[in-house]
Write a protein that holds these residues in place. Sequence first.
Motif, PDB file in Angstrom:
ATOM      1  N   VAL A  78       0.857  -1.178   0.000  1.00 52.10           N
ATOM      2  CA  VAL A  78       0.000   0.000   0.000  1.00 52.10           C
ATOM      3  C   VAL A  78       0.896   1.233   0.000  1.00 52.10           C
ATOM      4  CG1 VAL A  78      -1.937   1.174   1.089  1.00 52.10           C
ATOM      5  CG2 VAL A  78      -1.722  -1.281   1.264  1.00 52.10           C
ATOM      6  N   SER A  79       1.388   1.550  -1.168  1.00 54.79           N
ATOM      7  CA  SER A  79       2.264   2.713  -1.254  1.00 54.79           C
ATOM      8  C   SER A  79       1.535   3.834  -1.969  1.00 54.79           C
ATOM      9  CB  SER A  79       3.528   2.353  -2.007  1.00 54.79           C
ATOM     10  OG  SER A  79       3.185   1.820  -3.267  1.00 54.79           O
ATOM     11  N   GLY A  80       0.198   3.736  -2.001  1.00 55.83           N
ATOM     12  CA  GLY A  80      -0.567   4.741  -2.700  1.00 55.83           C
ATOM     13  C   GLY A  80      -0.578   4.497  -4.194  1.00 55.83           C
ATOM     14  N   GLY A  81       0.000   3.371  -4.607  1.00 58.22           N
ATOM     15  CA  GLY A  81      -0.038   3.016  -6.010  1.00 58.22           C
ATOM     16  C   GLY A  81       0.955   3.807  -6.847  1.00 58.22           C
ATOM     17  N   VAL A  82       1.729   4.671  -6.229  1.00 55.99           N
ATOM     18  CA  VAL A  82       2.683   5.472  -6.987  1.00 55.99           C
ATOM     19  C   VAL A  82       4.093   4.995  -6.668  1.00 55.99           C
ATOM     20  CG1 VAL A  82       3.514   7.792  -7.454  1.00 55.99           C
ATOM     21  CG2 VAL A  82       1.126   7.425  -6.846  1.00 55.99           C
ATOM     22  N   PRO A  83       4.835   4.534  -7.663  1.00 59.32           N
ATOM     23  CA  PRO A  83       6.190   4.053  -7.381  1.00 59.32           C
ATOM     24  C   PRO A  83       7.029   5.163  -6.753  1.00 59.32           C
ATOM     25  CG  PRO A  83       5.530   3.582  -9.643  1.00 59.32           C
ATOM     26  CD  PRO A  83       4.488   4.478  -9.077  1.00 59.32           C
ATOM     27  N   GLY A  84       7.872   4.787  -5.835  1.00 62.35           N
ATOM     28  CA  GLY A  84       8.751   5.778  -5.218  1.00 62.35           C
ATOM     29  C   GLY A  84       8.147   6.459  -4.014  1.00 62.35           C
ATOM     30  N   GLU A  85       6.885   6.223  -3.762  1.00 60.35           N
ATOM     31  CA  GLU A  85       6.289   6.851  -2.584  1.00 60.35           C
ATOM     32  C   GLU A  85       6.473   5.951  -1.374  1.00 60.35           C
ATOM     33  OE1 GLU A  85       2.284   8.105  -3.199  1.00 60.35           O
ATOM     34  OE2 GLU A  85       2.970   9.997  -4.053  1.00 60.35           O
ATOM     35  N   THR A  86       6.859   6.545  -0.282  1.00 56.99           N
ATOM     36  CA  THR A  86       7.109   5.766   0.919  1.00 56.99           C
ATOM     37  C   THR A  86       6.428   6.430   2.103  1.00 56.99           C
ATOM     38  OG1 THR A  86       9.065   7.054   1.412  1.00 56.99           O
ATOM     39  CG2 THR A  86       9.405   5.083   0.124  1.00 56.99           C
ATOM     40  N   PHE A  87       6.450   5.738   3.185  1.00 57.41           N
ATOM     41  CA  PHE A  87       6.029   6.329   4.450  1.00 57.41           C
ATOM     42  C   PHE A  87       7.280   6.815   5.173  1.00 57.41           C
ATOM     43  CE2 PHE A  87       2.561   3.492   3.398  1.00 57.41           C
ATOM     44  CZ  PHE A  87       1.454   4.268   3.692  1.00 57.41           C
ATOM     45  N   ASP A  88       7.131   7.889   5.890  1.00 54.27           N
ATOM     46  CA  ASP A  88       8.310   8.529   6.450  1.00 54.27           C
ATOM     47  C   ASP A  88       8.054   8.866   7.913  1.00 54.27           C
ATOM     48  OD1 ASP A  88      10.829   9.620   6.455  1.00 54.27           O
ATOM     49  OD2 ASP A  88      10.206  11.542   5.620  1.00 54.27           O
ATOM     50  N   LYS A  89       9.115   9.177   8.614  1.00 56.76           N
ATOM     51  CA  LYS A  89       9.014   9.606  10.005  1.00 56.76           C
ATOM     52  C   LYS A  89       9.852  10.854  10.204  1.00 56.76           C
ATOM     53  CE  LYS A  89       8.420   5.396  12.579  1.00 56.76           C
ATOM     54  NZ  LYS A  89       9.166   4.302  13.185  1.00 56.76           N
TER      55      LYS A  89
END
Lengths: 87, 970
Positions: free
Chosen positions: B168-179
């Motif tokens: 579940v990366s929002g469907g966009v390659p390169g998108e990540t979750f961050d802190k």
Amino acid sequence: MMLLPCPWCGPRNATEFRYGGATGARPDPVSATPQQWREYLYTQTNPLGWSREGWYHRAGCRRYITVERHTGTNEVRSALDTATEDG
Amino acid sequence: MSLTTPDPTPTTTRARPGRLAPQPGEVIDRRRPVTFTWNGVTHRGFRGDTIASALAASGERVFSRSYKYHRPRGLLTADFLDPGCSVQVGDEPNVRGGHRLVEDGMVVSSQNTWPSLKFDVKAVNGLAGRFLAPGFYYKTFIKPQRLWPLYEKVLRRFVHAGEITADVSGGVPGETFDKRYAHPDVVVAGGGPAGMAAAVAAALAGSRVMLVEEEHELGGHLRWGDADDREALRDLRAQVAAEPGIEVLTNSVVSGRFDDNWLSIVQRGLPQVFERLIKARAATMIVAPGLIERPYVFEGNDLPGVMLSTAVRRLINLYAVRPGSRAVVLTANPEGDAAVEDLRRAGVEIAAVVDARAGDTVVRATGRSEVTGVELSTGARIACDLLVTAVGWTAPTSLLNMAGDRPVYRPQAARFLPDPQRMPENVLATGGIVGDGTVTELVAHATAIGREAARRAAARARAIGEAVPTRGGDAPALPNPDPTPVDVPVLAPADHPELFQGSTHGFVDFCEDVSSKDLVIAVKEGYDSIELVKRYTTVTMGPTQGKLETVNTVAIVAAATGRTMAETGTTTWRPMYAPVTLGALAGRIHEPVRYSPMQSWHERHGATPLVAGQWIRPEHYGDPAAEVRAVRTGVGIIDVTPIGKLDLRGPDVAQLLNLLYVNKWSKLGIGRVRYGVMCAEDGVVMDDGVTGRLGEDHYLMSTTSSGAATVWEWVEDWLQTAHPDWRVHVTPVTTAYASINVAGPRSRELLAGLTNVDLSADAFGYMQVRTGAVAGVDDCVLWRIGFTGELSYEIHVPASYGLHAWERLMAHGADLGVQPFGVEAQRILRLEKGHFIVGQDTDGLTRAYSGALDWAIKLDKDDFVGKPELVWQQEQGVTTQLVALQPDDRTTVPEEASQILAADGRIAGRITSSRMSPTLGRSICLGQLEPALAAPGTVVTVRLVDGRDIGATVIEGLAHVDPEGARQRV
């Protein structure tokens, strides 16, 4: 996450510390009965209220500190360096 | 305002729902159209549209099916909270359709609908059984228990949620979750007029401010207000933008408040970052979330076309969407009146305005898939496609409750208000949550609160700075705040009629499909406390978490129990304030990985990596058996850098060693090393290693790789808490040295050419330590020890020369056939030799006598850690004992942890280590075994993982290879 007032570093995140549990005196290893020794090892009073406990500032000054903390509110009344009893 | 003359029949020419001409405060960009699909059908919208507004502009009215009854649901609040428009976007479920902005190419579908949104089979829940009574699932699917798995399977299909894929990366390659970690002076939760003014005031007073707004832009209710509101908004936005001390986070939410103002803030929609969890330690938090409009409870209140006044005002003024054709408006406040004006301006025919302040109300809304008519308390029935309610406000006090505040109910204002007496020092509130007023009055209150927040933050910084003894002399000057609190003007809540439920039953919780009737039934069944009603009916437990429902719930439970609302109280508000994805909570993984300085060599030479705690080590270089044979017959080198190393200095080191190890240290001479075992106070084996004496008051202690950090803390613990008077200084040097073990009969030959240390057997004997140069590198430590059972030297080289020394050893040893060996070969070698590994051949209950360490334990010492337990273990005997075993079938290697059975079939022990020995050509084992079976020659049964039993014989001692120890003493 609560803050602990390290006497050397000031208020720091509790995750920088390792909790050492309520501080109790080590019985004399020569004369202690198994009952006394195992109370020292395993029996914790776990009070709701003021508790004297050891914390180790492992991600900070690496000092062991003795903290008086209210387990219900996380209020800290005192925090002293265990070795020197300085605060 | 009184009830306008109702016009029961609609006029024939009506403006249809859809997009309006440009509105002065609209947030859509008409020059940038976007195309997206909704349940497979292409729709158009504009940049700035939410999914819901774009669909509403296309005339869509049904967005989802409800949780239990699968009733059609449309827009209710048209914002983040809207319970009726959780949608699936690509592979991302539960997207808030009233909040998420449409993007070109977005694939949006409705959730909880099968086979389609328009025709939902499960709506039979609503038709057949009328309504499911509270506790329906508990009562119905309880017996027989054997059908529980089946029930679960069927009921799963009715669950209100989208579908996730593993990524579940929002469907966009390169998108990540961050802190991110932040330490602002002041966090302002809410970016409406009060929040903006408070942020500006705090920043002007010198604070670093984070201004957090859930919507996509600052402004709050000013955004959908009149021209004066828009003017005030422009001014406030300009002030915020001019203040560099304010960090504005839009599309973000303070999701929780924890101890000491530890705030979790979820930030969304960043470039390349899908969501970022900010952990902010705020000196002061200002809670300024404004007010949430409350739905009204009556029959049919969930029909598509029944909306709150803020929803229609948002749709008209922000998105230029005409929400209906012909409207009935139930209003009890100026905002409801303003909605009437907005609707008129948008060309919506006003069929009736029902003024609740005059005692009129709505009895029920009628219609099947959407509202088609309204029945009023006057008896009039009016056809309409839009019913707007404006019956009051809920103060979202959740963050205050999390801070320990207990808001109190004020009947005159018909809402709960913060209790200033119970607010902690580091939390303040302003704006609608506190009271009502003109924009000027809100700004005046918020400005004072902002200044007070900055004052408290400065006071805290000063107190901390003064208390820390380690503060440097060149540290910046501490702030000097005014000791007098800022005078805060009163912001009183306006009077408002108490309007919660009409004369009919309707939905209270739109997420969980809980009706007022369900609440009344629950009270009748005996669930008379608000907390019990919540858990029994699941009211307030859906994604909106009570922000729309709690006050109505309290009102209905109060009426049903005959108590006041104040007596009834609210349920407990807990984090999270808003739904948070699991991805945001997980965030980026910050686990450190450690490599030795020789890692690049290992990689170039085909080492198979082994994850050992934080370390990545070579497991082998292709053939561990060949590596073993090389060590037994020639020479091998292994990278043992992860071995824990502590430099101990001071006159009391020997005393310390005597306390921490079970064996004796007082007579260890300079230049000698000794193997030692540490136990904890419960007598359980904790760690082992060798310690060498380098000088009069200078020792080097080694620990296991995994125990390095623990032992260091352990040593410090005993020194600081039990013996602060002992003069010992401990320095961890694990990564200050690269460590290489040179092992094998030709190790002396290899090393001799590379060191100035005399390696002859007489000059440098077994269990001795020397310092000197290796490969031209000074200050190396060499100890002659033998984990592998061969002649071997463990050399510790200053880490920056580790790779150099390794390469020199390989080059210099080429003619000797030097072989690099990995952890696997080392494990085999030590098993052949019968050396146990702490944590492998012992576990968390293994006391030292069970580890075959009788020879090491010196009970005649006055004291050492764990001594009493070992005294008692010696008196009472062991329950298990470490033994070496030889499987009768020498080709079978029993899996580690295979059970050892006694003759009567009892489990009498287990295999702790097992390998095929390349040296002996047969399988070998260590195991823990009952003492009665531990005598050499005893035959036991080992049950293999596949269920087969094999015989094994206990052998003498622990060593399979060279039990006399001749090979390491040459």
